[in-house]
Design a protein around this motif. Structure first.
Motif, PDB file in Angstrom:
ATOM      1  N   ASP C   6       0.827  -1.209   0.000  1.00  0.00           N
ATOM      2  CA  ASP C   6       0.000   0.000   0.000  1.00  0.00           C
ATOM      3  C   ASP C   6       0.859   1.256   0.000  1.00  0.00           C
ATOM      4  OD1 ASP C   6      -2.332  -1.357  -0.093  1.00  0.00           O
ATOM      5  OD2 ASP C   6      -2.685  -1.348   2.064  1.00  0.00           O
ATOM      6  N   LEU C  40      -4.468   3.918 -10.103  1.00  0.00           N
ATOM      7  CA  LEU C  40      -5.593   4.287  -9.251  1.00  0.00           C
ATOM      8  C   LEU C  40      -6.596   3.139  -9.163  1.00  0.00           C
ATOM      9  CD1 LEU C  40      -6.505   6.745  -7.650  1.00  0.00           C
ATOM     10  CD2 LEU C  40      -7.856   7.442  -9.598  1.00  0.00           C
ATOM     11  N   ALA C  43      -5.503   0.958  -6.580  1.00  0.00           N
ATOM     12  CA  ALA C  43      -5.804   1.483  -5.242  1.00  0.00           C
ATOM     13  C   ALA C  43      -7.250   1.186  -4.870  1.00  0.00           C
ATOM     14  CB  ALA C  43      -5.543   2.988  -5.198  1.00  0.00           C
ATOM     15  N   TRP C  44      -8.161   1.262  -5.869  1.00  0.00           N
ATOM     16  CA  TRP C  44      -9.574   0.966  -5.585  1.00  0.00           C
ATOM     17  C   TRP C  44      -9.753  -0.484  -5.186  1.00  0.00           C
ATOM     18  CZ3 TRP C  44     -12.945   4.355  -4.245  1.00  0.00           C
ATOM     19  CH2 TRP C  44     -12.853   5.668  -4.724  1.00  0.00           C
ATOM     20  N   ARG C  46      -7.525  -2.185  -3.574  1.00  0.00           N
ATOM     21  CA  ARG C  46      -7.043  -2.231  -2.194  1.00  0.00           C
ATOM     22  C   ARG C  46      -8.073  -1.652  -1.222  1.00  0.00           C
ATOM     23  NH1 ARG C  46      -4.745  -5.317  -0.227  1.00  0.00           N
ATOM     24  NH2 ARG C  46      -3.761  -4.019   1.339  1.00  0.00           N
ATOM     25  N   LEU C  47      -8.944  -0.774  -1.734  1.00  0.00           N
ATOM     26  CA  LEU C  47      -9.991  -0.212  -0.881  1.00  0.00           C
ATOM     27  C   LEU C  47     -11.269  -1.057  -0.934  1.00  0.00           C
ATOM     28  CD1 LEU C  47      -9.448   3.575  -1.654  1.00  0.00           C
ATOM     29  CD2 LEU C  47      -9.137   2.466   0.558  1.00  0.00           C
ATOM     30  N   HIS C  48     -11.145  -2.275  -1.470  1.00  0.00           N
ATOM     31  CA  HIS C  48     -12.277  -3.206  -1.551  1.00  0.00           C
ATOM     32  C   HIS C  48     -13.444  -2.629  -2.333  1.00  0.00           C
ATOM     33  CE1 HIS C  48     -10.849  -6.241   1.494  1.00  0.00           C
ATOM     34  NE2 HIS C  48      -9.978  -5.264   1.620  1.00  0.00           N
ATOM     35  N   ALA C  49     -13.148  -1.915  -3.405  1.00  0.00           N
ATOM     36  CA  ALA C  49     -14.209  -1.357  -4.238  1.00  0.00           C
ATOM     37  C   ALA C  49     -13.970  -1.818  -5.670  1.00  0.00           C
ATOM     38  CB  ALA C  49     -14.221   0.165  -4.137  1.00  0.00           C
ATOM     39  N   VAL C  52     -15.844   0.123  -8.456  1.00  0.00           N
ATOM     40  CA  VAL C  52     -15.235   1.425  -8.756  1.00  0.00           C
ATOM     41  C   VAL C  52     -13.950   1.205  -9.547  1.00  0.00           C
ATOM     42  CG1 VAL C  52     -14.344   3.565  -7.801  1.00  0.00           C
ATOM     43  CG2 VAL C  52     -16.186   2.365  -6.642  1.00  0.00           C
TER      44      VAL C  52
END
Lengths: 502, 106, 311
Positions: C6, C40, C43-44, C46-49, C52
């Motif tokens: 991360d 990006l 990263a989404w 990693r944010l469990h989205a 998105v």
């Protein structure tokens, strides 16, 4: 996890479905317009706008009859999960005003944006009519939605409808103005969205009344309020964010300029008033509100002086919009949360009278300016001579609108400025009172300057064209409404307080 | 350091970078790019709020996630209009510039 | 290990994002921005989205990037008006930007300690719709009004782009640059990829009800295939006045509106679904939307009509 606070649940009221129809039917017409490829475009537009006027008047009558707001729970899902629509007195008022002015603008543009012979559509006809419908739909959404993200979508819809109208003529200057407008607007929406993130992160809801019920004056909330406000100020073109507005509004076709200046800037302004008086009322600190009023005052002075210095009529009218928006910001300080009820109500009524009177006066004035340019073939203020003999109704419309913008009696503008002035003096805000009076004098200077030119002899070699009477009467009619508003009594209007805890 | 805090910091940094870009780059295409960067930073903050709200067996709160999806589409629409405006301006004026001093008398 | 990943990802985002802001050459900036978009979407994840992430990759990075590449290519010569700003001004801007970033970063510590979430209420009411994907539930059930308006926004974006045609070009075909060499690699791709993409797009739309995916992601894949076919010159772009094209554009919004109005009849609220029919109606709507979104996205990228025989 924080338990979601029990909120005052709004239920669908009788007639609530009208609010949905007020937004969706123009969208249906828009889809039809694109799908049918221009066949019957103007008939569809007029039918949709007439229906919108009918819906708006019904909403206003029901709000007045029940003395309480209408509400609709979309899809039956209550906030915080779902979205509700709600119309109080000011929503209903603005719905009626917007429908009326859109109809006037559509009738005015009827010939200019006709389908070309032998073809179902031209570029200009498709673009203008879809944009007009989208603006009408988006504004009603802004007047009635109670969900901050839904409002974001609405405000973007309004921007994306306004940009093509500003760019439709296609010259380099117009395109440049439209591009600047768009970049400003997108920047404003991003600031607004950032505020929304913070509010959702802090409270877990985007519903206006839900937020108001649990609002705490902490750092996250204050930052959110600040960003949302600055974002919306950029879209409302309040000084010092005003530079994009005049070229964009002046570059549109007359009917387009009229709705941009009369209504579209009021969309984000409406949201700003909604937020500060309904969502963040507890955050209204006198110092912050004085700051908003200060920018309003600067807008009045700077906008009016710049208008005076313009050489082209449409730019003058557009700069006068910058100035007139300024007055509306006095309400933030003149209706403080702890003022005597009568003073607060007076300022509140004054501000909304200013919004409505400016809408009609400015619509009439832009249409008159468009007709003047058509008669003369240009809009240089220096060479406006001969207009009064060739098209007296145009001059009359300009004069009546000017009366209201200056704030001379009898006119809506006079009522508005008088009530704001009374509130300012009653609360000891002498400076704002002085600005209100000075703004009126400056407006007088630029309006009389133009009128004097219009009455002058035609310039040598000028060839004046005739314009149809129908469009002159439309301009005059809109201006006349602004003047007739002067017959309203000079006291707080109860309708504007329905559904609100002022 | 938790990913929630880490990506909040990243989002803040991206917003800062885009603000810098908006100020120093005069070309409208650069401004458009910076605005897109600004948008993505703000959306990332939505993602962090969503991740913070992971509960009930979900890895994140689906409401802010859905809002971001709508937001990305709206931002794309703005970009499409801006690019079309920019290219038309370029072909009319020979170059795409939004500087004020060019607003000459027609 | 995950934390290290991360941290590297966050630093890369800042580094690549910053590069796209300071790159001197516009084309470099735009290409770096596309790479940034791909980071990006990571990263989404990693944010469990995941939903998105797919949208960011398809729209935020892919479609937006393509538009900006086209723009950067055409305005590449705009250099003579680049204002030379003083070092002091740059430093001042940098300080201001840093203050903004620090201020926003500091807000992480002032948000209420107890996170708020609508995850539980969403899950509690999701079964009524028969959908399995909670994000689809928010988009098509709880906040479907937003989604409906978003479709109107897309239509408006399309007319906004078309508004920038010249009057004499109106009704013609969009002015996408064509590479009509028959035997190029592009041509080969344009003949072989679309069937695969088509199947993939249908799967994405279909599956979107229950797992990440949906009309937008499926529509983007379809749009990409269509653009490939147009750019390679295998099929000409349609005229913007073509009735069939107009029908494809409005099908999705029309079905959406019809289903919205159906809600007035039963169960009695706009955009509410009749009991037991929510999922089939949503799937029908998503299929119609996939088609419309694909066509609109393709046309947005193809640009305004440029007359029939434009190169």
């Amino acid at each position: 996890m924080m338990p979601l606070q029990a909120l005052a649940v709004t239920e669908t009221t009788p007639g609530g479905a009208l609010l949905v129809l007020g937004i969706v039917m123009t969208a249906v017409a828009l889809v039809g317009l694109i799908g049918l490829g221009g066949r019957g475009a103007r008939a569809i537009v007029i039918a949709a706008l007439l229906f919108q006027l009918y819906v708006s008047v019904r909403v206003a009558l029901m709000v007045a009859g029940t003395q309480s707001p209408l509400a609709y729970v979309v899809g039956g899902f209550h906030p915080p999960l779902g979205i509700t629509l709600r119309a109080d007195g000011i929503s209903a008022l603005m719905m009626v005003v917007s429908a009326a002015i859109f109809l006037g603008a559509a009738a005015f543009a009827w010939k200019d944006f006709a389908q070309p012979k032998g073809k179902p559509e031209s570029r200009a006809s498709l673009i203008f009519w879809t944009a007009l419908l989208a603006m009408a739909s988006a504004l009603n959404l802004l007047f009635t939605s109670s969900d901050l993200f839904n409002l974001y979508v609405g405000i973007e819809l309004l921007t994306f409808a306004a940009i093509p109208v500003a760019a439709i003529k296609g010259g380099a200057d117009t395109l440049r103005a439209a591009l600047r407008y768009l970049l400003f607007a997108v920047f404003g929406s991003m600031l607004y969205l950032f505020g929304i993130v913070l509010l959702y992160g802090a409270y877990g809801t985007l519903d206006i009344s839900g937020l108001a019920a649990q609002l705490q004056p902490n750092a996250a909330t204050l930052t959110a309020a600040g960003f949302v406000t600055v974002g919306l100020l950029a879209k409302t073109a309040l000084f010092p964010f005003h530079l994009w507005l005049p070229p964009a509004h002046a570059g549109a076709p007359a009917a387009g300029s009229a709705v941009l200046s009369a209504l579209v800037v009021k969309g984000s302004l409406f949201l700003l008033m909604r937020l500060w008086f309904d969502t963040f009322p507890t955050l209204r600190e006198p110092a912050d509100m004085q700051l908003l009023a200060l920018f309003g005052a600067l807008a009045v002075i700077v906008g009016s002086i710049t208008a005076l210095r313009q050489q082209r009529l449409k730019l003058l009218v557009a700069y006068s919009t910058v100035a007139q928006i300024g007055y509306m910001f006095f309400v933030f300080t003149l209706a403080p949360k702890d003022a005597g009820a009568l003073i607060a109500e007076t300022a509140w009524t004054g501000a909304w009278t200013q919004v409505v009177a400016h809408a009609f006066a400015k619509a009439g004035m832009f249409l008159a300016a468009g007709l003047a340019a058509e008669v003369l073939g240009h809009d240089r203020i220096r060479d406006l001579g001969g207009l009064s003999s060739r098209a007296p109704l145009v001059v009359l419309a300009f004069a009546l609108s000017g009366l209201s913008l200056m704030g001379l009696p009898p006119s809506g503008g006079f009522n508005a400025k008088f009530m704001l002035l009374v509130a300012a003096l009653a609360e000891g805000h002498w400076a704002w009172g002085a600005v209100i009076i000075a703004g009126g004098m400056l407006a007088g200077a630029y309006v009389f300057g133009v009128l004097a030119r219009m009455m002058a002899e035609p310039a040598a070699g000028a060839s004046l064209k005739a314009v149809g009477h129908g469009r002159q009467w439309i301009a005059l009619g809109l201006s006349a409404v602004a003047v007739l508003m002067g017959l309203l009594p000079l006291e707080p209007i109860a309708f504007l307080a329905i559904g609100r805890a002022l | 350091m938790s990913p929630v805090l880490l990506f909040w910091l990243a989002g803040s940094g991206l917003i800062g970078l885009s603000v810098y870009g908006l100020i120093v780059n005069p070309h409208p295409l650069c401004k458009l790019l910076a605005l897109n960067l600004l948008g993505s930073g703000v959306f990332l903050l939505f993602g962090v709020i969503a991740r913070r709200g992971a509960s009930a067996g979900l890895g994140g709160d689906p409401v802010p996630q859905a809002l971001v999806i709508t937001g990305i589409v709206v931002a794309f629409s703005a970009t499409a209009i801006a690019v079309a405006l920019l290219l038309r301006l370029h072909s009319e004026a020979g170059e795409a510039s939004i500087d004020e001093e060019e607003d000459g008398q027609p | 290990m995950e934390t290290a990943f991360d941290i590297v990802l966050a630093l890369l985002l800042l580094g690549v994002g910053g590069w796209s802001v300071i790159a001197r050459n516009m084309m470099t900036a735009v290409i770096v921005f596309i790479a940034y978009g791909l980071l990006l979407s990571l990263a989404w994840v990693r944010l469990h989205a995941i939903d998105v992430s797919l949208t960011e990759a398809a729209i935020g990075s892919g479609a937006t990037g393509l538009l900006m590449v086209i723009a950067a290519h055409k305005v590449a010569g705009d250099t003579k008006r680049v204002v030379q700003l003083s070092r002091g001004f740059h430093a001042l801007a940098a300080v201001f930007a840093a203050l903004v970033a620090i201020g926003i970063a500091a807000l992480a510590f002032v948000l209420p300690g107890e996170p708020v979430s609508l995850a539980a209420p969403v899950l509690a009411r999701l079964p009524e719709s028969g959908l399995g994907n909670p994000v689809a539930g928010v988009l098509f059930v709880f906040r479907s009004f937003d989604t409906l308006l978003e479709k109107v926004v897309l239509l408006l974006a399309l007319t906004g782009v078309w508004a920038l045609a010249r009057d004499e070009d109106w009704g013609g075909v969009p002015g996408l640059r064509l590479f009509p060499e028959r035997h190029s690699v592009l041509g080969l791709l344009a003949r072989t990829l679309p069937p695969i993409g088509f199947v993939f797009a249908i799967y994405m739309t279909w599956a979107g009800a229950d797992v990440p995916g949906g009309a937008f992601q499926g529509g983007t894949v379809l749009a990409a295939m269509w653009i490939l076919v147009m750019v390679a010159g295998v099929r000409k772009a349609p005229r913007v006045s073509s009735p069939l094209l107009r029908l494809a554009i409005v099908t999705g919004p029309v079905v959406f509106l019809l289903i919205g109005f159906l809600g007035f009849l039963t169960p009695g609220a706009f955009l509410a679904y009749p009991e037991g029919f929510a999922k089939p109606l949503i799937v029908a709507m998503e299929i119609a939307l996939t088609l419309s979104i694909a066509v609109i996205l393709g046309l947005l990228i193809a640009g305004p009509p440029k007359g029939e025989d434009a190169p």
